[in-house]
Design an enzyme around this catalytic site. Sequence first.
Site, mmCIF file in Angstrom:
data_model
loop_
_atom_site.group_PDB
_atom_site.id
_atom_site.type_symbol
_atom_site.label_atom_id
_atom_site.label_comp_id
_atom_site.label_asym_id
_atom_site.label_seq_id
_atom_site.Cartn_x
_atom_site.Cartn_y
_atom_site.Cartn_z
ATOM 1 C CG HIS A 154 -4.921 -2.530 4.778
ATOM 2 N ND1 HIS A 154 -3.634 -2.712 5.335
ATOM 3 C CD2 HIS A 154 -5.268 -4.116 4.599
ATOM 4 C CE1 HIS A 154 -3.541 -3.944 5.621
ATOM 5 N NE2 HIS A 154 -4.466 -4.863 5.083
ATOM 6 C CG ASP A 358 -3.993 7.801 4.945
ATOM 7 O OD1 ASP A 358 -3.962 6.642 4.613
ATOM 8 O OD2 ASP A 358 -2.887 8.387 4.424
HETATM 9 P P1 ADP Z 1 -0.569 3.808 1.992
HETATM 10 O O1 ADP Z 1 -0.738 2.374 2.259
HETATM 11 O O2 ADP Z 1 -1.776 4.698 1.339
HETATM 12 O O3 ADP Z 1 0.355 4.005 0.565
HETATM 13 P P2 ADP Z 1 0.849 4.130 4.244
HETATM 14 O O4 ADP Z 1 1.364 5.451 4.737
HETATM 15 O O5 ADP Z 1 0.011 3.468 5.190
HETATM 16 O O6 ADP Z 1 0.165 4.810 2.903
HETATM 17 O O7 ADP Z 1 1.965 3.251 3.905
HETATM 18 C C1 ADP Z 1 2.744 3.595 2.973
HETATM 19 C C2 ADP Z 1 4.074 2.530 3.095
HETATM 20 O O8 ADP Z 1 4.914 2.492 1.818
HETATM 21 C C3 ADP Z 1 5.026 2.980 4.242
HETATM 22 O O9 ADP Z 1 5.588 1.948 4.831
HETATM 23 C C4 ADP Z 1 6.099 3.794 3.429
HETATM 24 O O10 ADP Z 1 7.333 3.857 4.160
HETATM 25 C C5 ADP Z 1 6.288 3.124 2.121
HETATM 26 N N1 ADP Z 1 6.348 3.983 0.911
HETATM 27 C C6 ADP Z 1 5.719 5.105 0.553
HETATM 28 N N2 ADP Z 1 6.603 5.781 -0.266
HETATM 29 C C7 ADP Z 1 7.769 4.913 -0.570
HETATM 30 C C8 ADP Z 1 9.098 5.298 -1.347
HETATM 31 N N3 ADP Z 1 9.001 6.235 -2.183
HETATM 32 N N4 ADP Z 1 9.928 4.449 -1.261
HETATM 33 C C9 ADP Z 1 9.950 3.548 -0.304
HETATM 34 N N5 ADP Z 1 8.763 3.090 0.403
HETATM 35 C C10 ADP Z 1 7.661 3.727 0.403
HETATM 36 C C1 G6P Z 2 -2.894 1.072 0.003
HETATM 37 C C2 G6P Z 2 -4.041 -0.228 -0.171
HETATM 38 C C3 G6P Z 2 -3.400 -1.391 -0.636
HETATM 39 C C4 G6P Z 2 -2.505 -1.105 -1.704
HETATM 40 C C5 G6P Z 2 -1.386 0.074 -1.445
HETATM 41 C C6 G6P Z 2 -0.566 0.361 -2.889
HETATM 42 O O1 G6P Z 2 -2.121 0.742 0.999
HETATM 43 O O2 G6P Z 2 -4.545 -0.282 1.202
HETATM 44 O O3 G6P Z 2 -4.189 -2.330 -0.844
HETATM 45 O O4 G6P Z 2 -1.766 -2.312 -2.042
HETATM 46 O O5 G6P Z 2 -2.092 1.201 -1.398
HETATM 47 O O6 G6P Z 2 -1.484 0.556 -4.074
HETATM 48 P P1 G6P Z 2 -1.232 -0.366 -5.298
HETATM 49 O O7 G6P Z 2 -2.348 -0.097 -6.103
HETATM 50 O O8 G6P Z 2 -0.118 -0.140 -5.780
HETATM 51 O O9 G6P Z 2 -1.559 -2.052 -4.660
#
Ligand code: ADP
Ligand code: G6P
Length: 472
Positions: A154, A358
């Site tokens: 991812h 990212d």
């Molecule tokens: P990452 O996987 O690195 O966290 P992404 O943008 O690909 O970044 O995915 C983040 C996911 O988590 C999205 O679906 C987003 O809506 C959710 N998310 C992030 N912050 C929050 C939050 N404060 N509350 C609810 N959902 C969240």
């Molecule tokens: C990114 C990574 C995931 C991970 C998520 C949240 O989306 O690709 O593998 O689950 O961040 O991080 P955490 O350490 O809370 O699982």
Amino acid sequence: MTGKLVVVSNRIPTGATPSGGLVVAVHDALTRSGGLWVGAHPDEGTPDQDGLTEIASGDYTRLAFHLTPEEYDSYYLGFANSVLWPLCHGRVDLVDIERGFEETYLAVNARVARLLADQIGEGDIVWVHDYHFLPLASELRKLGITARIGFFLHIPFPPLGALSTLPSPDDFAEWLSAYDLVGLQTRRDTASCLEMFRADPRAEFMTDGSVKFRDRSVSVRSFPIGIDAESFAEAAAVEGPDAELGIDMHEDLVIGVDRLDYSKGLPNRFRAFGKFLDSRAGTGRRASLLQIAPPTRERVAAYRAIRTELEEIAGRLNGEHAELDWTPIRYIHRGVERDTLARLHRRARACLVTSLADGMNLVAKEYVAAQDPEDPGVLILSRFAGAAEDMTEALLVNPYDIDETSEAIETAITMPLEERRRRHAHSLGVVHATNVTDWAQSFVSCLKTCTPTLDYRRAQTGRTLQHDGETA
Ligand code: ADP
Ligand code: G6P
């Protein structure tokens, strides 16, 4: 092949609001296909808890393994999040290699492989997610598992030079070669992965594009991840009083939603917003930034440092710009319910995604899906997010360039309706073309049909193979 889909990842949804792209996307995909998801239990385990426990199942079954406190420290916080995460996100300076991290990482992978092997039946296919489980297929192969096993990363694929930071750099290619299919987010990631194999004397390229590595073959392809755009758009369109969301419609709202991770470029975002406030001083209309940033991996020093830095910048900017009835930066350090998040996105005039690196960034896609196509807001998107490879009509910025990002906020907020509609229509087309169901289906069908690995065919035909994939 009629077996079930077995998914493995470290993080697994446990009922609370999920944040993190992997959990959100895989949950959406498994809700549609059904199957089994194996992941880490949210509670610490004791050494005698060495089995799988069923947790909060619904449309699919969820089984969890327990991590002991020592495993949590060395495998999850250690090798996964203090070595592999910074390495893949271009922060080699934050890589923290400690004795025992890699050993525990390998031991957890071996233990999970053992637990998983009992769950894999005839015709099942296994889909492993993310950097916590790079060696899982090689551990499963050691146990004699011949099922098709795919891997999806991812996060960004590390550049060739950075791999030398690993304690055993050659392992990376070895681990990946035990999979039948390696899926990556972008074409750029695929190029980096193939570059790694190209530079490795143990690898050869086949005419069908797969990589032969010792006696195995692995296919490498990009599968850009997406979201369930329809349901997010539906949630966004639910009417309700703006006051309920804490929004003052007399001001321009800019939104940011991210885990509080150093890869998201949050200090740069706040600085750019500060510059934008400076440039707007005295012009009348107010603009505020709503930043929702739930905590993540807080026991790792780099995450504590980013929190302190961000709070310091927000405090300073609010001190400089706030008035008695107005706070320009509202910073919420916790998760928000997804439906509320969707409604907030729809009301924001612009969304700031400023990642320094990212894999994809699902927030960018969620913001676009949440907009009213007749009067859409504008996505400001870092060119370092995987989403920028296809969402070329977003306002693309270099987040290291504070002036450029600050000007993009002004451009977004003052953009004429026609241009907003045109840019949004293009981005929405990308969001629909890469929806989460298609993402999962295309990965799984590719895994089912990709060239069978060499040793299977040898086992089936009793004959050896030439490098062009033809039997001899
Ligand atoms: P990452 O996987 O690195 O966290 P992404 O943008 O690909 O970044 O995915 C983040 C996911 O988590 C999205 O679906 C987003 O809506 C959710 N998310 C992030 N912050 C929050 C939050 N404060 N509350 C609810 N959902 C969240
Ligand atoms: C990114 C990574 C995931 C991970 C998520 C949240 O989306 O690709 O593998 O689950 O961040 O991080 P955490 O350490 O809370 O699982």
